[in-house]
Design a protein around this motif. Structure first.
Motif, mmCIF file in Angstrom:
data_model
loop_
_atom_site.group_PDB
_atom_site.id
_atom_site.type_symbol
_atom_site.label_atom_id
_atom_site.label_comp_id
_atom_site.label_asym_id
_atom_site.label_seq_id
_atom_site.Cartn_x
_atom_site.Cartn_y
_atom_site.Cartn_z
ATOM 1 N N HIS A 119 0.844 -1.202 0.000
ATOM 2 C CA HIS A 119 0.000 0.000 0.000
ATOM 3 C C HIS A 119 0.878 1.250 0.000
ATOM 4 N N MET A 120 0.653 2.115 -0.973
ATOM 5 C CA MET A 120 1.480 3.294 -1.160
ATOM 6 C C MET A 120 0.914 4.486 -0.391
ATOM 7 N N PHE A 121 1.785 5.224 0.263
ATOM 8 C CA PHE A 121 1.406 6.353 1.117
ATOM 9 C C PHE A 121 1.227 7.592 0.246
ATOM 10 N N ASP A 122 0.021 7.778 -0.288
ATOM 11 C CA ASP A 122 -0.324 8.935 -1.119
ATOM 12 C C ASP A 122 -1.337 9.779 -0.354
ATOM 13 N N VAL A 123 -0.862 10.806 0.339
ATOM 14 C CA VAL A 123 -1.742 11.559 1.235
ATOM 15 C C VAL A 123 -1.403 13.043 1.206
ATOM 16 N N GLU A 124 -2.370 13.848 1.634
ATOM 17 C CA GLU A 124 -2.182 15.275 1.888
ATOM 18 C C GLU A 124 -2.698 15.557 3.288
ATOM 19 N N LEU A 125 -1.811 15.833 4.224
ATOM 20 C CA LEU A 125 -2.196 16.061 5.605
ATOM 21 C C LEU A 125 -2.529 17.537 5.830
ATOM 22 N N ASP A 126 -3.348 17.801 6.834
ATOM 23 C CA ASP A 126 -3.710 19.180 7.156
ATOM 24 C C ASP A 126 -2.507 20.000 7.614
ATOM 25 N N THR A 127 -1.443 19.321 8.035
ATOM 26 C CA THR A 127 -0.227 20.034 8.449
ATOM 27 C C THR A 127 0.530 20.612 7.259
ATOM 28 N N GLY A 128 0.128 20.249 6.035
ATOM 29 C CA GLY A 128 0.837 20.702 4.844
ATOM 30 C C GLY A 128 1.761 19.650 4.259
ATOM 31 N N GLU A 129 1.974 18.560 4.991
ATOM 32 C CA GLU A 129 2.810 17.477 4.465
ATOM 33 C C GLU A 129 2.074 16.754 3.341
#
Length: 275
Positions: A119-129
């Protein structure tokens, strides 16, 4: 009672320096009486600057970190779960993306098992990461288990922990131990790390060993740490904290597996769910 050693690392952008850290840990693991050492995800190279890191990613046959750890395992007579390395595909492969690949190395220095992160970590976190792992890494397709001195070991890597189907498969394989090496972000670690690790141990009726990256890295990222050992009841046996790298030890009692599976035979009681 078999003993495991867990290495919490702050891996950097120099594979040779990271290899030296792991090799020293193999020796320390043997001196501490461990039958097997566990290292984090991306033990050999952690660099979010892909242009800078790409030339350091080698094929499996060329990778100096893998070679050094295999040699150390054979010299010390210790098994090693190398949490993962970035591995370049061989020339001519249809998909030229890297693999995020775990290795289980036996006490003779041979590779006993490989597992590519599914599973590939494709994310946009609220922290800006923002992370787009699939841009550089191809997902694996195979559930992997292997017999080790600690019992049957099931393999997962970091973001895999959020996908219960993989752990259902490992539970069906009756794994004694599941390894979940990681480089968790701090925001997601604070929210979910302990919760998910304990849940996976309970639902699989297995020990969970999770070697983690920790602290501020050379590439500027910060990882959560808290390398864990958890028993099949969900009890935390070892928590290495979120501040510093180091080596920890934990004894895994096989009788605990028998006791938990007797009291809560969820593996035996599981039924197929209609879809």
């Amino acid at each position: 009672m078999p003993r495991a050693a867990i290495l919490q690392m702050t891996s950097g952008i120099d594979p040779d320096a990271n290899a030296a850290t792991i090799v020293a840990a193999v020796k320390a693991a043997r001196e501490g009486g461990a039958a097997m050492l566990f290292t984090p995800e991306m033990s050999g190279l952690l660099d979010r600057d892909r242009a800078r890191g790409r030339p350091k990613v080698m094929t499996e046959t060329e990778d100096r970190v893998l070679a050094a750890v295999r040699e150390a395992a054979a010299r010390e007579g210790v098994w090693v779960h190398l949490g993962s390395l970035a591995i370049r595909p061989e020339a001519g492969a249809e998909d030229q993306r890297f693999a995020n690949r775990a290795f289980v190395i036996n006490a003779q220095g041979d590779v006993a098992a490989r597992y590519d992160k599914m599973h590939m970590f494709d994310v946009e976190l609220d922290t800006g990461e923002t992370w787009r792992e699939s841009g550089a890494y191809a997902p694996g397709e195979r559930v992997t288990t292997v017999e080790t001195p600690l019992g049957k070991l099931g393999l997962a890597i970091c973001y895999d922990i959020r996908f219960p189907a993989l752990f259902e498969a490992l539970g069906r394989a009756t794994c004694d131990v599941i390894a979940i090496p990681a480089a968790f972000t701090v925001p997601t670690g604070r929210a979910h790390w302990h919760l998910l690790q304990r849940a996976r141990a309970v639902e699989a009726s297995a020990f969970v060993l999770s070697a983690a990256q920790v602290g501020v890295h050379e590439d500027g990222r910060e990882t959560y740490g808290h390398s864990l050992a958890i028993d099949p009841w969900g009890e935390v046996l070892l928590d290495m904290g979120g501040e510093v790298a180091g080596l920890g030890f934990v004894d895994l009692d096989p009788a605990r597996l028998v006791d938990v599976r007797r009291q809560l035979p969820s593996l035996a009681n599981r039924r197929e769910v209609a879809r």
